[in-house]
Design a protein around this motif. Structure first.
Motif, PDB file in Angstrom:
ATOM      1  N   THR A  25       0.536  -1.461   0.082  1.00 17.11           N
ATOM      2  CA  THR A  25       0.102  -0.343   0.027  1.00 17.11           C
ATOM      3  C   THR A  25       1.168   1.370   0.129  1.00 17.11           C
ATOM      4  O   THR A  25      -0.031   2.697  -0.853  1.00 17.11           O
ATOM      5  CB  THR A  25      -1.113  -0.416   0.902  1.00 17.11           C
ATOM      6  N   ARG A  26       1.776   0.733   0.590  1.00 26.56           N
ATOM      7  CA  ARG A  26       2.936   2.749   0.251  1.00 26.56           C
ATOM      8  C   ARG A  26       3.676   2.339  -0.364  1.00 26.56           C
ATOM      9  O   ARG A  26       3.648   3.142  -1.509  1.00 26.56           O
ATOM     10  CB  ARG A  26       4.362   2.117   2.085  1.00 26.56           C
ATOM     11  N   VAL A  27       4.191   1.409  -1.178  1.00 25.61           N
ATOM     12  CA  VAL A  27       4.497   1.470  -2.390  1.00 25.61           C
ATOM     13  C   VAL A  27       3.412   2.216  -3.780  1.00 25.61           C
ATOM     14  O   VAL A  27       4.493   3.182  -4.460  1.00 25.61           O
ATOM     15  CB  VAL A  27       4.872  -0.497  -2.985  1.00 25.61           C
ATOM     16  N   ASP A  28       2.498   1.836  -4.034  1.00 23.26           N
ATOM     17  CA  ASP A  28       1.571   2.170  -4.221  1.00 23.26           C
ATOM     18  C   ASP A  28       1.283   3.732  -4.510  1.00 23.26           C
ATOM     19  O   ASP A  28       1.284   4.367  -5.293  1.00 23.26           O
ATOM     20  CB  ASP A  28       0.591   1.879  -4.287  1.00 23.26           C
ATOM     21  N   GLU A  29       1.632   4.881  -2.712  1.00 22.08           N
ATOM     22  CA  GLU A  29       2.199   6.266  -2.458  1.00 22.08           C
ATOM     23  C   GLU A  29       2.945   6.295  -3.189  1.00 22.08           C
ATOM     24  O   GLU A  29       3.548   8.044  -4.298  1.00 22.08           O
ATOM     25  CB  GLU A  29       1.565   6.144  -1.471  1.00 22.08           C
ATOM     26  N   VAL A  30       4.245   5.925  -2.997  1.00 23.53           N
ATOM     27  CA  VAL A  30       5.639   6.490  -3.960  1.00 23.53           C
ATOM     28  C   VAL A  30       5.553   6.330  -5.412  1.00 23.53           C
ATOM     29  O   VAL A  30       6.357   7.017  -5.786  1.00 23.53           O
ATOM     30  CB  VAL A  30       6.046   5.312  -3.018  1.00 23.53           C
ATOM     31  N   VAL A  31       4.695   5.685  -5.756  1.00 22.44           N
ATOM     32  CA  VAL A  31       5.019   4.612  -7.610  1.00 22.44           C
ATOM     33  C   VAL A  31       4.385   6.456  -7.590  1.00 22.44           C
ATOM     34  O   VAL A  31       4.548   7.013  -8.347  1.00 22.44           O
ATOM     35  CB  VAL A  31       4.884   3.212  -7.691  1.00 22.44           C
ATOM     36  N   ARG A  32       3.267   6.359  -6.941  1.00 16.95           N
ATOM     37  CA  ARG A  32       2.306   7.668  -7.628  1.00 16.95           C
ATOM     38  C   ARG A  32       2.674   8.699  -7.903  1.00 16.95           C
ATOM     39  O   ARG A  32       3.201   9.744  -8.668  1.00 16.95           O
ATOM     40  CB  ARG A  32       1.107   8.116  -6.089  1.00 16.95           C
TER      41      ARG A  32
END
Length: 373
Positions: A226-233
């Motif tokens: 879930t944190r990766v998705d924010e970082v990627v965005r």
């Protein structure tokens, strides 16, 4: 570095592999594209593949004597040129900092000019590829290959090349010795001489696809999906930025603090405090100043988007959003373009070595007027 170490970029990798297989390797390549897209890693991986004695279908073998030397970036036929700062007792050429360079590159497959400046403690000095470097490049280009194959000259950030250095290399880049490959790795090709551009085959390397960054981060970092998705965005295809976001770098926090202070003090017309803010910013170093102005341009854009209620187009982390929820109404269609223009102008002035205190105090005064628009 191998091709497999660089996230995504499959079309570019295939283009390079095809050039090798068809024996159509140009004498000069220009890898062009935004920060954090793996272009320097691709340049090294391509050189490794060409020098490999037992190349596989899609990558170097990793076990031959050539690959072993590439593991430490110590292959005698691979040469690096990169921006440096002159200090007492130095000539101002890349070889004087080659150990620091190797350490920096081996620490990550993704690099940035600011990261390199921090590595060598450049302080307020602008990194340059000095005129003296041209003599070293010419000498290496005409030296016989140690291992009988290609010689590689990888030039990182050629846009920082002094004009006299660039002019001295024009003929060499156009007609290098046999089996000598120049690979220029640039983020701002519009700052290069057109005569340099015309002598290179340009390979445009795009931002890394979000899905490729996500896959790479999940494989290399201890982080929840879930944190990766924010970082990627938020990263926008920039792997350097993705890692900075994961570590919540001190630089980002400092930039946010400076941004919040500037906007609050400008809105409150606190001239005394703004003068103190200007002095702190002017003392932070030229590279940090440019980074702050770039960061501020991004946050102005994000606040304008937030003000328009376009949530799906908004790219801010939690800390930035906490401040922007209340601040965003002050960035609107009446002032956003002018604010952006003033920030861009300040950034160009800093790049041109205009005195920092003068640039930032003028910016503060402009912000006072614009936030009231």
């Amino acid at each position: 570095m191998y091709f497999k170490d660089i996230a995504g970029q499959a079309p570019v990798k295939q283009q390079l592999l095809d050039a090798y297989k068809k024996q159509r390797i140009p004498h000069a390549l220009l890898f062009s594209g935004p920060e954090g897209n793996g272009k320097l890693g691709l340049a090294i991986a391509f050189a490794r593949y060409i020098a490999c004695r037992n190349p596989l279908d899609g990558d170097a073998c990793g076990t031959c004597p050539s690959c072993i030397k590439f593991n430490k970036l110590e292959h005698p036929d691979m040469h690096f040129v990169f921006p440096v700062v002159k200090k007492k007792g130095r000539q101002g050429i890349s070889d004087e900092l080659i150990e620091e360079w190797r350490s920096y590159i081996l620490g990550s497959h993704y690099v940035s000019i600011n990261g390199w400046m921090l590595q060598i403690d450049a302080e307020n000095k602008q990194p340059i590829i000095y005129t003296e470097e041209s003599e070293s490049i010419v000498k290496k280009a005409y030296t016989k290959s140690y291992e009988g194959g290609y010689k590689f000259m990888i030039i990182y950030y050629p846009e920082r090349m002094h004009l006299s250095c660039a002019n001295k290399l024009l003929k060499l880049i156009e007609e290098p010795p046999d089996k000598t490959l120049f690979i220029l790795v640039s983020e701002n090709t519009d700052q290069l001489l057109t005569t340099i551009l015309s002598r290179c085959q340009i390979i445009n390397i795009p931002r890394i696809a979000d899905e490729d960054i996500k896959t790479a981060l999940l494989a290399s970092e201890s982080i929840e999906e879930t944190r990766v998705d924010e970082v990627v965005r938020l990263a926008g295809g920039n792997f350097v930025k993705a890692r900075e976001l994961i570590t919540q770098s001190e630089e980002n926090r400092i930039n946010l603090d400076f941004f919040i202070s500037l906007m609050r003090l400008a809105y409150g017309r606190d001239i005394v405090s703004l003068k103190q803010w200007t002095e702190e910013m002017a003392a932070s170093g030229r590279e940090n100043q440019k980074n702050f102005l770039g960061y501020t341009q991004r946050l102005i854009r994000e606040n304008f988007i937030l003000n328009l209620k376009q949530e799906d187009l908004n790219y801010m982390n939690a800390e930035e959003r906490n401040f922007s929820v209340k601040f965003s109404p002050f960035v609107n269609e009446r002032n956003v373009i002018k604010i952006y223009e003033e920030l861009d102008l300040a950034q160009r002035h800093i790049e041109q070595n205009v005195h920092g205190k003068m640039v930032f105090f003028d910016l503060c005064l402009k912000m006072i007027m614009l936030l009231k628009s």
